[in-house]
Scaffold this motif. Structure first.
Motif, PDB file in Angstrom:
ATOM      1  N   GLU A   1      37.572  39.892  56.848  1.00  0.00           N
ATOM      2  CA  GLU A   1      36.799  40.967  55.735  1.00  0.00           C
ATOM      3  C   GLU A   1      37.979  40.826  54.447  1.00  0.00           C
ATOM      4  O   GLU A   1      37.607  40.932  53.154  1.00  0.00           O
ATOM      5  N   ILE A   2      39.214  40.928  54.681  1.00  0.00           N
ATOM      6  CA  ILE A   2      40.206  41.044  53.677  1.00  0.00           C
ATOM      7  C   ILE A   2      40.943  39.507  53.415  1.00  0.00           C
ATOM      8  O   ILE A   2      41.856  39.457  52.521  1.00  0.00           O
ATOM      9  N   GLY A   3      40.133  38.636  54.156  1.00  0.00           N
ATOM     10  CA  GLY A   3      40.663  37.013  53.649  1.00  0.00           C
ATOM     11  C   GLY A   3      42.044  36.624  54.170  1.00  0.00           C
ATOM     12  O   GLY A   3      42.449  35.706  53.721  1.00  0.00           O
ATOM     13  N   ASP A   4      42.397  37.454  55.443  1.00  0.00           N
ATOM     14  CA  ASP A   4      43.565  36.875  56.024  1.00  0.00           C
ATOM     15  C   ASP A   4      43.352  35.716  56.960  1.00  0.00           C
ATOM     16  O   ASP A   4      43.333  36.093  58.315  1.00  0.00           O
ATOM     17  N   ASP A   5      43.263  34.670  56.687  1.00  0.00           N
ATOM     18  CA  ASP A   5      42.910  33.585  57.650  1.00  0.00           C
ATOM     19  C   ASP A   5      43.895  33.206  58.655  1.00  0.00           C
ATOM     20  O   ASP A   5      43.974  32.773  59.801  1.00  0.00           O
ATOM     21  N   VAL A   6      45.328  33.584  58.272  1.00  0.00           N
ATOM     22  CA  VAL A   6      46.390  33.236  59.259  1.00  0.00           C
ATOM     23  C   VAL A   6      46.499  34.137  60.267  1.00  0.00           C
ATOM     24  O   VAL A   6      46.536  33.859  61.319  1.00  0.00           O
TER      25      VAL A   6
ATOM     26  N   GLY B   1      37.592  47.584  56.722  1.00  0.00           N
ATOM     27  CA  GLY B   1      38.480  46.504  56.038  1.00  0.00           C
ATOM     28  C   GLY B   1      38.323  46.834  54.604  1.00  0.00           C
ATOM     29  O   GLY B   1      39.004  46.641  53.660  1.00  0.00           O
ATOM     30  N   ARG B   2      36.913  47.122  54.341  1.00  0.00           N
ATOM     31  CA  ARG B   2      36.670  47.086  52.723  1.00  0.00           C
ATOM     32  C   ARG B   2      36.409  48.600  52.365  1.00  0.00           C
ATOM     33  O   ARG B   2      36.247  48.800  51.247  1.00  0.00           O
ATOM     34  N   LYS B   3      36.848  49.621  53.263  1.00  0.00           N
ATOM     35  CA  LYS B   3      37.044  51.062  53.047  1.00  0.00           C
ATOM     36  C   LYS B   3      35.539  51.315  52.652  1.00  0.00           C
ATOM     37  O   LYS B   3      35.474  52.496  51.667  1.00  0.00           O
ATOM     38  N   ASP B   4      34.611  51.207  53.232  1.00  0.00           N
ATOM     39  CA  ASP B   4      33.305  51.697  53.035  1.00  0.00           C
ATOM     40  C   ASP B   4      32.723  52.465  54.084  1.00  0.00           C
ATOM     41  O   ASP B   4      32.151  52.133  55.054  1.00  0.00           O
ATOM     42  N   MET B   5      33.231  53.825  53.991  1.00  0.00           N
ATOM     43  CA  MET B   5      32.949  54.939  54.998  1.00  0.00           C
ATOM     44  C   MET B   5      31.226  55.037  55.073  1.00  0.00           C
ATOM     45  O   MET B   5      30.766  55.466  56.027  1.00  0.00           O
ATOM     46  N   ILE B   6      30.781  55.091  53.700  1.00  0.00           N
ATOM     47  CA  ILE B   6      29.322  55.566  53.761  1.00  0.00           C
ATOM     48  C   ILE B   6      28.543  54.336  54.591  1.00  0.00           C
ATOM     49  O   ILE B   6      27.574  54.641  55.233  1.00  0.00           O
TER      50      ILE B   6
END
Length: 437
Positions: free
Chosen positions: A66-71, A290-295
């Motif tokens: 979700e945050i784009g951390d492929d490593v 990961g995207r901080k979407d609590m709703i």
């Protein structure tokens, strides 16, 4: 639903493989069926404990993706494979010498022998089986579930064909009984792993999963282990509850154990739907955090819980209305023990209907908490619910109060109900306190 349905379908197809083993062994012989039930219960426990590392991969990859951390995606998945391999290496000897353990647990000699015959072969499927689980959870975290679904469906069909050939000696194959069922299962899972690897490399080459796979990554392995071992022990607590139940039912008698295995197949088949929803919940929670979407997290959690409820009520009706038909599917109509097994099985399906709702709620609770990488407290809750409440209750009702196999299953209802309450309260309390971040 787009994510959940393929995962559910994959789980249903996976359990269809063991269901096929049980059906065909029921046609083959009651003693062989009892041995397969016992062996299957033991293997399932061992497998799901090791699968804790693959389940740890699910939320970690979902969050990193979700945050784009492929490593991080690559590191976590590779070390999930490493952890699974180390676990399998440790457990194969236990399955090879399983008869002595089973005899010590009070099982009949012939049942223990058939169980060992199965486990000595099935044990070698632990490596590819756990590797397949890691790859499935990796792909599920990336929301690439369609291919996994169809691969599992094809695997179930091929397993049925191999069983028909090797168990009964059809189409020129040797008649191997329980050994044939084990060989079929190992062959199918050994084929599935390289196919999943090829698919993963083809669709997400940027992850380079197997680049320098032989190099151990201590930091990532430690992270996978810390999150995975509580999941594995939670799986042990729950599946151990069912295995302990199988052992206690084995004390009652061979026919009762055969009925237990049949009823458990139906309960396990329906449970796969709840498990698929639980896995989808883990992915959604991991990505929402990961995207901080609590709703979105709250709405998704309510929806998956409602879906589990609705399905549970449907299955309760089926188990209550059609128990004899469901049990008879697994038994040769010419078998002398048919009526006795059906009589016991009908009572066990009634208990399975009772714990449908509780079983669904507790596994959804686990999935939601795993998405938030909350695994240690749920592990404690599971131990208390299943082993301090479920097992003692089953023993008291089954043997002291003399309700037999049905009483032992009543203990399952108590244990699963307590787990459902504790896990649900923890997730929703933490969500309301805004503790997920």
């Amino acid at each position: 639903m787009v994510l959940g349905l393929p995962i559910i379908g994959s789980h249903v197809a996976q359990i269809a493989i063991t269901t096929t083993d049980t059906v065909m062994m029921g046609w083959y012989g009651v003693e062989e069926l009892a041995g397969l039930v016992l062996a299957g219960s033991m293997f399932f426990v061992i497998f799901l404990v090791g699968a804790g590392f693959s389940f740890a991969v699910l939320p970690m990859v979902a969050n990193a993706s979700e945050i784009g951390d492929d490593v991080k995606v690559r590191r976590v998945t590779r070390m999930g494979l490493w952890a699974s391999a180390l676990y399998a290496l440790l457990l194969i000897p236990f399955m090879w010498w399983s008869k002595s353990w089973l005899l010590a647990l009070g099982q009949e000699d012939v049942t223990a022998q058939f169980a060992q015959d199965y486990l000595r072969i099935a044990g070698f499927g632990l490596f590819p089986g756990l590797f397949v689980m890691v790859m499935k959870n990796y792909l599920a975290a990336l929301e690439r579930t369609q291919f996994v679904l169809w691969l599992t469906v094809v695997s179930a069909v091929l397993n049925a064909l191999l069983n028909y050939a090797l168990v009964f000696g059809n189409w020129g194959a040797p008649e191997l009984g329980v050994r044939g069922a084990a060989i079929a299962s190992v062959a199918i899972v050994s084929l599935s792993f390289p196919i999943l690897v090829f698919y993963a490399i083809s669709v997400v080459p940027e992850h380079a999963l197997f680049k320098r796979i032989w190099v151990i990554d201590i930091d990532a392995l430690t992270h996978v282990f810390k999150l995975g071992w509580p999941i594995g022990l939670t799986n042990l607590a729950e599946t151990g509850l069912f295995t302990a139940t199988a052992i206690m039912v084995g004390w009652v008698g061979t026919h009762e154990l055969a009925a237990h295995g049949i009823a458990l197949q139906w309960a396990g088949l329906t449970f796969m739907v709840h498990l698929g929803l639980s896995n989808a919940a883990t992915v959604r929670v991991g990505r929402a955090i990961g995207r901080k979407d609590m709703i979105g997290l709250k709405r998704g959690s309510i929806m998956v819980t409602a879906m589990s409820f609705g399905f549970a009520f449907l299955i309760v009706a089926v188990f209550v209305i059609f128990p004899e038909a469901l049990i008879s599917v697994f038994i040769d109509h010419k078998d002398e023990a048919r009526d006795q097994i059906i009589a016991v099985g009908v009572g066990l399906l009634a208990m399975a209907a009772l714990f449908q709702i509780a079983d669904g709620i507790q596994v959804i609770g686990l999935g939601l908490l795993r998405g938030a990488q909350d695994t240690r407290v749920p592990m404690i809750y599971a131990g208390i619910s299943y082993w301090m409440i479920g097992i003692p209750a089953g023993y008291v009702i089954g043997f002291i109060w003399d309700y037999g196999a049905v009483g032992i299953w009543m203990g399952l209802v108590f244990g699963l109900s307590v787990a459902a309450i504790l896990l649900s309260v923890r997730f929703w309390t933490r969500l309301e306190r805004n503790e997920f971040h």
